[in-house]
Design a protein around this motif. Structure first.
Motif, PDB file in Angstrom:
ATOM      1  N   LEU A 104      -6.899 -13.239  12.761  1.00  0.00           N
ATOM      2  CA  LEU A 104      -7.013 -11.830  12.404  1.00  0.00           C
ATOM      3  C   LEU A 104      -5.668 -11.206  12.040  1.00  0.00           C
ATOM      4  O   LEU A 104      -5.623 -10.190  11.349  1.00  0.00           O
ATOM      5  N   GLN A 105      -4.580 -11.827  12.486  1.00  0.00           N
ATOM      6  CA  GLN A 105      -3.255 -11.292  12.187  1.00  0.00           C
ATOM      7  C   GLN A 105      -2.898 -11.424  10.701  1.00  0.00           C
ATOM      8  O   GLN A 105      -1.920 -10.843  10.261  1.00  0.00           O
ATOM      9  N   TYR A 106      -3.666 -12.192   9.944  1.00  0.00           N
ATOM     10  CA  TYR A 106      -3.391 -12.343   8.518  1.00  0.00           C
ATOM     11  C   TYR A 106      -4.000 -11.221   7.683  1.00  0.00           C
ATOM     12  O   TYR A 106      -3.655 -11.061   6.520  1.00  0.00           O
ATOM     13  N   ILE A 107      -4.891 -10.464   8.258  1.00  0.00           N
ATOM     14  CA  ILE A 107      -5.561  -9.414   7.492  1.00  0.00           C
ATOM     15  C   ILE A 107      -4.603  -8.281   7.140  1.00  0.00           C
ATOM     16  O   ILE A 107      -4.531  -7.853   5.996  1.00  0.00           O
ATOM     17  N   SER A 108      -3.842  -7.803   8.122  1.00  0.00           N
ATOM     18  CA  SER A 108      -2.941  -6.680   7.879  1.00  0.00           C
ATOM     19  C   SER A 108      -1.867  -6.996   6.827  1.00  0.00           C
ATOM     20  O   SER A 108      -1.677  -6.201   5.900  1.00  0.00           O
ATOM     21  N   PRO A 109      -1.153  -8.133   6.927  1.00  0.00           N
ATOM     22  CA  PRO A 109      -0.172  -8.410   5.872  1.00  0.00           C
ATOM     23  C   PRO A 109      -0.815  -8.593   4.496  1.00  0.00           C
ATOM     24  O   PRO A 109      -0.220  -8.226   3.480  1.00  0.00           O
ATOM     25  N   SER A 110      -2.010  -9.128   4.472  1.00  0.00           N
ATOM     26  CA  SER A 110      -2.695  -9.309   3.186  1.00  0.00           C
ATOM     27  C   SER A 110      -3.045  -7.958   2.580  1.00  0.00           C
ATOM     28  O   SER A 110      -2.885  -7.749   1.367  1.00  0.00           O
ATOM     29  N   ILE A 111      -3.507  -7.031   3.407  1.00  0.00           N
ATOM     30  CA  ILE A 111      -3.815  -5.680   2.921  1.00  0.00           C
ATOM     31  C   ILE A 111      -2.532  -5.006   2.444  1.00  0.00           C
ATOM     32  O   ILE A 111      -2.510  -4.356   1.389  1.00  0.00           O
ATOM     33  N   GLY A 116       0.869  -3.016  -1.915  1.00  0.00           N
ATOM     34  CA  GLY A 116       2.144  -3.067  -2.629  1.00  0.00           C
ATOM     35  C   GLY A 116       1.985  -3.454  -4.081  1.00  0.00           C
ATOM     36  O   GLY A 116       2.598  -2.857  -4.971  1.00  0.00           O
ATOM     37  N   VAL A 117       1.159  -4.453  -4.329  1.00  0.00           N
ATOM     38  CA  VAL A 117       0.987  -4.947  -5.705  1.00  0.00           C
ATOM     39  C   VAL A 117       0.125  -4.000  -6.533  1.00  0.00           C
ATOM     40  O   VAL A 117       0.493  -3.619  -7.653  1.00  0.00           O
ATOM     41  N   LEU A 118      -1.031  -3.622  -5.998  1.00  0.00           N
ATOM     42  CA  LEU A 118      -1.996  -2.854  -6.787  1.00  0.00           C
ATOM     43  C   LEU A 118      -1.687  -1.364  -6.882  1.00  0.00           C
ATOM     44  O   LEU A 118      -1.950  -0.741  -7.907  1.00  0.00           O
ATOM     45  N   ILE A 119      -1.135  -0.787  -5.822  1.00  0.00           N
ATOM     46  CA  ILE A 119      -0.900   0.665  -5.826  1.00  0.00           C
ATOM     47  C   ILE A 119       0.545   0.999  -6.188  1.00  0.00           C
ATOM     48  O   ILE A 119       0.806   1.881  -7.000  1.00  0.00           O
ATOM     49  N   TYR A 120       1.499   0.277  -5.576  1.00  0.00           N
ATOM     50  CA  TYR A 120       2.906   0.606  -5.784  1.00  0.00           C
ATOM     51  C   TYR A 120       3.580  -0.222  -6.871  1.00  0.00           C
ATOM     52  O   TYR A 120       4.762  -0.051  -7.131  1.00  0.00           O
ATOM     53  N   GLY A 121       2.844  -1.133  -7.483  1.00  0.00           N
ATOM     54  CA  GLY A 121       3.383  -1.893  -8.603  1.00  0.00           C
ATOM     55  C   GLY A 121       4.470  -2.891  -8.239  1.00  0.00           C
ATOM     56  O   GLY A 121       5.302  -3.232  -9.079  1.00  0.00           O
ATOM     57  N   GLU A 122       4.471  -3.388  -7.008  1.00  0.00           N
ATOM     58  CA  GLU A 122       5.437  -4.412  -6.618  1.00  0.00           C
ATOM     59  C   GLU A 122       5.188  -5.682  -7.425  1.00  0.00           C
ATOM     60  O   GLU A 122       4.047  -6.012  -7.726  1.00  0.00           O
TER      61      GLU A 122
END
Length: 149
Positions: A104-111, A116-122
């Motif tokens: 379950l600890q992988y969910i937060s970093p994935s979100i 970062g990629v989709l909203i902030y354009g990283e």
């Protein structure tokens, strides 16, 4: 790949999951109610936090000394926003197997990555995509092994 691309070991990326895994293990084996556990953690860390705030107030100043009442209320509310997930995590950590808690600890970093990629354009460069793909391929294997049981 990321080690070569960044020119060194990603110490934060390695240390954070290890310390959180240790934290999850402690939460699982310590016999205490969630509220008691959080209270003990707070009591243990408070002297360090108070010392650091004192140091900042003498040398650089703190946000508490220079902000308005609305910001102070938001900062105080951040404590409740932080404590609520910690209480829920503590309550659930004892009831779930440790491998599920780790998964379950992988969910937060994935979100966070998706935001970062989709909203902030990283940038989502090749090395990041490769590492992300390897992580989720491992998680897919884990899920498959759990389903087969």
């Amino acid at each position: 790949m990321i080690i070569v691309h960044n020119g060194g070991l990603p110490w934060v990326a390695l240390t954070l999951p290890l310390t959180f895994a240790f934290y999850g293990l402690l939460k699982k084996i310590i016999v205490a109610q969630p509220m008691t556990s959080i209270l003990l953690e707070t009591l243990l860390i408070s002297p360090l936090a108070a010392g650091y705030l004192y140091y900042l107030s003498i040398n650089e100043g703190t946000v508490y000394q220079s902000c308005d009442m609305g910001t102070l209320l938001l900062l105080a509310g951040a404590g409740a926003v932080t404590a609520t997930p910690m209480l829920l995590f503590t309550a659930c950590a004892r009831k779930l197997p440790l491998n599920i808690v780790g998964f379950l600890q992988y969910i937060s970093p994935s979100i966070s990555l998706m935001i970062g990629v989709l909203i902030y354009g990283e940038p989502f460069i090749g090395t990041t995509a490769t590492a992300f793909g390897c992580i989720w391929a491992g998680l897919a294997l884990f899920i498959w092994s759990q389903i087969r049981r």
